[in-house]
Design an enzyme around this catalytic site. Structure first.
Site, short mmCIF file in Angstrom:
data_model
loop_
_atom_site.label_atom_id
_atom_site.label_comp_id
_atom_site.label_asym_id
_atom_site.label_seq_id
_atom_site.Cartn_x
_atom_site.Cartn_y
_atom_site.Cartn_z
N PHE A 129 0.87 -1.18 0.00
CA PHE A 129 0.00 0.00 0.00
C PHE A 129 0.90 1.22 0.00
O PHE A 129 1.64 1.47 0.96
CB PHE A 129 -0.93 0.04 1.22
CG PHE A 129 -1.85 1.24 1.18
CD1 PHE A 129 -3.02 1.20 0.45
CD2 PHE A 129 -1.52 2.40 1.86
CE1 PHE A 129 -3.86 2.30 0.39
CE2 PHE A 129 -2.35 3.51 1.81
CZ PHE A 129 -3.52 3.47 1.07
N ASP A 213 9.64 2.41 1.24
CA ASP A 213 8.50 3.19 1.70
C ASP A 213 8.46 3.06 3.22
O ASP A 213 7.98 2.06 3.76
CB ASP A 213 7.21 2.64 1.06
CG ASP A 213 5.95 3.33 1.56
OD1 ASP A 213 6.01 4.03 2.59
OD2 ASP A 213 4.88 3.13 0.94
N LYS A 242 3.74 10.43 8.19
CA LYS A 242 3.12 10.02 9.45
C LYS A 242 3.79 10.61 10.68
O LYS A 242 3.56 11.76 11.03
CB LYS A 242 3.02 8.50 9.50
CG LYS A 242 2.00 7.94 8.50
CD LYS A 242 1.64 6.52 8.76
CE LYS A 242 0.63 5.96 7.75
NZ LYS A 242 -0.73 6.48 7.95
#
Length: 395
Positions: A129, A213, A242
């Protein structure tokens, strides 16, 4: 719930007025243990005094100037991230999806300026994702997310979760391999150290770039500043977001000088990225994380949390099938629907985040004290007991 909002989220009918440390509070005073951290974002918990002070002081001085001018706080954050990583260069944006788009652009541009413009394809992996932009939907290659948005963006080759599959997919057009050290949305599936090392070797052998990632795994989430540090390898490019701003929107692309050599004036840009408020937040987060002993504490307390979860699994095997994860990025795989488990926990005032493979992610703030973990385990046990009693009553 307001009808003025687009119906893109299946929101829980729960709203919070304030937060403090590991807890969120509703307007009527109900207190919830936040083991979701805004999907791994509020890394220092809620209302961390150092972060609050830094943001308040900066907000009273200057909010925004744009990247048409120097931004000292941006330069400072870039230098600190570079000094504490493999990287030589940093680019700041606003979100994880933007960071991943930027990482792909860095890789493609590298080959374009190296005289190999035909090399633009990126190998990604089953279960990935990478975000919700059209490009990152193609990188993720999940039919559920792609449906209804037109032709899939060209340039991504998704393969099975192995070094061999990646090797078999390499063509003269391949530029890079892109992978999350731990696949979060797929239910906290860790990439084995041998696999990461194998991918690094594969990239070296074929002249490819390795993109990690680290949107969810970076900024201390696994017990080190970056998850790649556990493997002993170094990537060419990583994406961050994040936890980088502790709750303030900020993303980043870090790269070696060589990998970033194509990123010259005009090749990439952003209006808000690197905004002084976001950079202030990022620097405040690093102030805390780079204090001696911070990551030792994360490793010690997350180990305690994992031990307690494993014991809970042993006591309630009819509810919990598996416990997995690293640092404070954990997941419970349940034998009942994970939505039922989430509801049962919410009834006990514990918040978690749903993920694939019938799991519920438990992602506390990195600052969560042991007493809050113990309270969380107590509430988790109460939820498991009620689910067990309910199952027996229905039998």
């Amino acid at each position: 719930m307001s009808e003025a909002l687009m119906s893109t989220y299946a929101r829980q009918d729960l709203a919070f007025e304030r937060g403090e440390g590991s807890y969120l509070f509703t307007a009527d005073g109900r207190r919830y243990l936040d083991f979701g951290s805004g999907i791994a974002v509020t890394a220092l918990g809620h209302a961390h005094p150092h972060l609050v002070k830094a943001i308040q002081e900066q907000a009273a001085k200057l909010w925004h100037t744009s990247n048409l001018f120097r931004i000292p706080e941006q330069e400072k954050l870039a230098e600190r991230l570079v000094a504490n990583s493999f990287a030589d260069k940093a680019f700041f944006c606003n979100s994880g999806a933007e960071a991943n788009e930027g990482a792909v652009k860095v890789a493609r541009k590298y080959f374009a300026v190296s005289g190999k413009p035909e090399k633009f394809r990126i190998i990604t992996f089953d279960g990935a994702f990478h975000g919700r932009t059209l490009g990152m939907l193609a990188a993720t290659n999940n039919a559920k997310y792609l449906e209804g948005f037109g032709p899939k963006v060209e340039g991504f080759d998704q393969v099975a979760f192995s070094v061999k599959a990646a090797k078999d997919a390499i063509t003269p057009e391949t530029a890079a391999i892109m992978i999350e050290p731990i696949q979060g949305e797929s239910g906290i599936r860790s990439v084995p150290t041998e696999m990461l090392r194998g991918l690094r070797q594969l990239c070296d052998e074929h002249g490819l770039l390795l993109i990690l990632d680290e949107i969810q795994t970076g900024m201390g989430r696994t017990g080190k500043l970056f998850a790649y540090e556990w493997s002993g390898i170094e990537p060419d490019i990583i994406s961050l977001a994040k936890g980088l701003g502790g709750g303030f929107p900020v993303g980043a692309v870090l790269a070696t000088k060589e990998a970033a050599k194509g990123m010259t004036p005009g090749t990439h840009g952003t209006t808000f990225g690197g905004n002084i408020m976001a950079m202030t937040a990022g620097n405040a987060v690093l102030d805390v994380m780079l204090e001696p002993g911070f990551f030792d504490g994360v490793q010690k307390r997350s180990s305690y949390f994992m031990q307690q979860l494993v014991m809970l699994k042993d006591r309630y095997p009819e509810v919990i099938e598996d416990v997995r994860g690293q640092g404070f990025l954990m997941a419970v795989k349940t034998k009942i629907p994970n939505t039922e488990f989430q509801t049962a926990l919410r009834d006990e005032h514990v918040l978690g985040v749903l993920a694939g493979d019938n799991t519920l992610r438990l992602i506390p703030p990195l600052t969560v004290p042991e007493k809050d973990i113990a309270e969380g385990i107590h509430r988790l046990e109460a939820a498991c007991q009620k689910l067990t009693d309910k199952s027996k009553a229905a039998a």
